[in-house]
Design an enzyme around this catalytic site. Structure first.
Site, PDB file in Angstrom:
ATOM      1  CB  ALA A  71      -5.843   4.424   0.670  1.00 37.17           C
ATOM      2  CD  GLU A 104     -14.708  -7.277  -5.158  1.00 36.89           C
ATOM      3  OE1 GLU A 104     -14.906  -6.537  -4.297  1.00 36.89           O
ATOM      4  OE2 GLU A 104     -15.309  -8.265  -5.222  1.00 36.89           O
ATOM      5  CG  ASN A 109      -3.951  -0.214  -8.337  1.00 37.76           C
ATOM      6  OD1 ASN A 109      -2.566   0.012  -7.988  1.00 37.76           O
ATOM      7  ND2 ASN A 109      -4.854   0.058  -7.358  1.00 37.76           N
ATOM      8  CE1 TYR A 116      -3.972  -5.485  -1.188  1.00 37.93           C
ATOM      9  CE2 TYR A 116      -4.773  -5.209  -3.751  1.00 37.93           C
ATOM     10  CZ  TYR A 116      -4.638  -4.900  -2.177  1.00 37.93           C
ATOM     11  OH  TYR A 116      -5.300  -3.708  -1.908  1.00 37.93           O
TER      12      TYR A 116
HETATM   13  C1  COA Z   1      -1.420   0.505  -3.468  1.00 33.67           C
HETATM   14  C2  COA Z   1      -0.845   1.350  -2.297  1.00 33.67           C
HETATM   15  C3  COA Z   1      -1.758   1.294  -1.206  1.00 33.67           C
HETATM   16  C4  COA Z   1       0.350   0.653  -1.871  1.00 33.67           C
HETATM   17  O1  COA Z   1       0.939   1.470  -0.820  1.00 33.67           O
HETATM   18  P1  COA Z   1       2.493   1.655  -0.385  1.00 33.67           P
HETATM   19  O2  COA Z   1       2.636   1.974   1.034  1.00 33.67           O
HETATM   20  O3  COA Z   1       3.225   2.632  -1.336  1.00 33.67           O
HETATM   21  O4  COA Z   1       2.969  -0.055  -0.795  1.00 33.67           O
HETATM   22  P2  COA Z   1       4.219  -0.523  -0.206  1.00 33.67           P
HETATM   23  O5  COA Z   1       5.537   0.311   0.094  1.00 33.67           O
HETATM   24  O6  COA Z   1       4.026  -1.270   1.212  1.00 33.67           O
HETATM   25  O7  COA Z   1       4.756  -1.597  -1.475  1.00 33.67           O
HETATM   26  C5  COA Z   1       5.125  -2.908  -1.064  1.00 33.67           C
HETATM   27  C6  COA Z   1       5.150  -3.608  -2.746  1.00 33.67           C
HETATM   28  O8  COA Z   1       4.210  -3.451  -3.598  1.00 33.67           O
HETATM   29  C7  COA Z   1       4.537  -2.944  -4.860  1.00 33.67           C
HETATM   30  N1  COA Z   1       4.151  -1.671  -5.219  1.00 33.67           N
HETATM   31  C8  COA Z   1       3.294  -0.840  -4.336  1.00 33.67           C
HETATM   32  N2  COA Z   1       2.930   0.046  -5.010  1.00 33.67           N
HETATM   33  C9  COA Z   1       3.568  -0.087  -6.250  1.00 33.67           C
HETATM   34  C10 COA Z   1       3.589   0.739  -7.317  1.00 33.67           C
HETATM   35  N3  COA Z   1       3.268   1.964  -7.557  1.00 33.67           N
HETATM   36  N4  COA Z   1       4.121   0.488  -8.481  1.00 33.67           N
HETATM   37  C11 COA Z   1       4.972  -0.857  -8.340  1.00 33.67           C
HETATM   38  N5  COA Z   1       4.839  -1.549  -7.572  1.00 33.67           N
HETATM   39  C12 COA Z   1       4.099  -1.183  -6.434  1.00 33.67           C
HETATM   40  C13 COA Z   1       6.135  -3.059  -4.897  1.00 33.67           C
HETATM   41  O9  COA Z   1       6.200  -4.683  -5.133  1.00 33.67           O
HETATM   42  C14 COA Z   1       6.341  -2.662  -3.598  1.00 33.67           C
HETATM   43  O10 COA Z   1       7.623  -3.268  -3.240  1.00 33.67           O
HETATM   44  P3  COA Z   1       8.908  -2.411  -3.616  1.00 33.67           P
HETATM   45  O11 COA Z   1       8.855  -1.067  -3.175  1.00 33.67           O
HETATM   46  O12 COA Z   1      10.020  -3.269  -2.750  1.00 33.67           O
HETATM   47  O13 COA Z   1       8.989  -2.671  -5.060  1.00 33.67           O
HETATM   48  C15 COA Z   1      -0.753   2.758  -2.425  1.00 33.67           C
HETATM   49  O14 COA Z   1      -0.087   3.002  -3.782  1.00 33.67           O
HETATM   50  C16 COA Z   1      -2.162   3.458  -2.761  1.00 33.67           C
HETATM   51  O15 COA Z   1      -2.568   3.977  -1.615  1.00 33.67           O
HETATM   52  N6  COA Z   1      -2.769   3.602  -3.943  1.00 33.67           N
HETATM   53  C17 COA Z   1      -3.898   4.379  -3.959  1.00 33.67           C
HETATM   54  C18 COA Z   1      -5.166   3.486  -3.478  1.00 33.67           C
HETATM   55  C19 COA Z   1      -5.122   2.027  -4.146  1.00 33.67           C
HETATM   56  O16 COA Z   1      -4.889   1.774  -5.154  1.00 33.67           O
HETATM   57  N7  COA Z   1      -5.477   0.913  -3.247  1.00 33.67           N
HETATM   58  C20 COA Z   1      -5.526  -0.036  -3.281  1.00 33.67           C
HETATM   59  C21 COA Z   1      -7.052  -0.631  -3.576  1.00 33.67           C
HETATM   60  S1  COA Z   1      -7.264  -2.284  -4.111  1.00 33.67           S
END
Ligand code: COA
Length: 150
Positions: A71, A104, A109, A116
Site C-alpha cells: 500500500a 491475491e 482493483n 502487477y
Molecule cells: C495499488 C497501489 C499500491 C499503487 O501504488 P502507486 O504508488 O500509486 O502505484 P504506481 O505509481 O507505482 O503505479 C504504477 C502503474 O500501475 C498502474 N496503476 C497504479 N494505480 C492505478 C490506478 N489507481 N488506476 C489505474 N492504474 C493504476 C498504472 O499503470 C501505473 O502507471 P502509470 O501511472 O504510468 O499509468 C495504491 O493505489 C494503493 O495503495 N492502493 C490501496 C491498497 C491496494 O489496493 N493495494 C494492493 C492490494 S493487492
C-alpha cells in the site's frame, strides 16, 4: 524519489495508519510484527522526507513467494512508489531459489491489477467470495521466477 529500506518497529505507527486508510479489513500492528519476526518474510518501506509513505511484505512458503501486502499513502499515489517497492522486493526475493511469486487482488482493483501485469504477473485463477467484507472475488496472480524462464 523514495528511499526503500527494511521495515522497523518504529515505522509501525505510520504503516498501520496507511494500512487502515487503504483496506476495509486492515492488518493489525501485531500482524506486521509477526511478519517482521519471520525469517521467511521480507518487509520493506518507502520513506520520503523522513516519513513512511508506503510498504510491502512478501513471505516464502513452499518455494513460492507470496506477496502479502502492498500500500501507498493516498497523497503519494501515482508517483511510482509502489513500483519502486515492487522492484526492490522482487529483486530481494529473486536472490533465493524459488519457483515464482503469487498474490491475491480484488477483482475490482483495476489499478493494482494493471500494475502487477506490468511486472509480468498473469491471472491464473479466482477465489470466489474471498473478501469477507463485501463477498468480492479475488484474482490469483502468478509470476514465474527468472530461473524458470532461463
Ligand atoms: C495499488 C497501489 C499500491 C499503487 O501504488 P502507486 O504508488 O500509486 O502505484 P504506481 O505509481 O507505482 O503505479 C504504477 C502503474 O500501475 C498502474 N496503476 C497504479 N494505480 C492505478 C490506478 N489507481 N488506476 C489505474 N492504474 C493504476 C498504472 O499503470 C501505473 O502507471 P502509470 O501511472 O504510468 O499509468 C495504491 O493505489 C494503493 O495503495 N492502493 C490501496 C491498497 C491496494 O489496493 N493495494 C494492493 C492490494 S493487492
Amino acid at each position: 524519489m523514495a528511499i526503500i529500506r527494511p521495515m522497523r518497529l518504529a515505522d509501525l505507527k505510520e504503516v498501520v495508519k496507511i494500512e487502515e486508510a487503504s483496506f476495509p479489513r486492515p492488518w493489525s500492528a501485531n500482524a506486521f510484527i509477526t511478519q517482521m519476526a519471520n525469517d521467511a518474510s521480507i518487509c520493506l518501506v518507502a520513506e520520503v522526507d523522513g516519513h513512511v509513505v508506503g510498504y510491502t511484505i512478501a513471505t516464502q512458503y513452499v518455494e513460492v513467494w507470496h506477496l502479502l501486502d502492498l500500500a501507498v499513502h493516498e497523497d503519494y499515489r501515482r508517483r511510482y512508489i509502489a513500483t519502486e517497492l515492487l522492484e526492490q522486493i522482487l529483486e530481494l526475493c529473486g536472490q533465493e531459489a524459488h519457483r515464482g511469486y503469487t498474490l491475491e487482488v480484488r477483482k475490482s482493483n483495476r489499478g493494482a491489477i494493471k500494475m502487477y501485469e506490468g511486472f509480468g504477473f498473469i491471472c491464473t485463477g479466482l477465489r470466489k467470495a474471498y473478501y469477507s467484507d463485501n463477498g468480492e472475488d479475488a484474482l490469483i496472480m502468478w509470476k514465474d521466477s527468472e530461473d524458470m524462464l532461463a
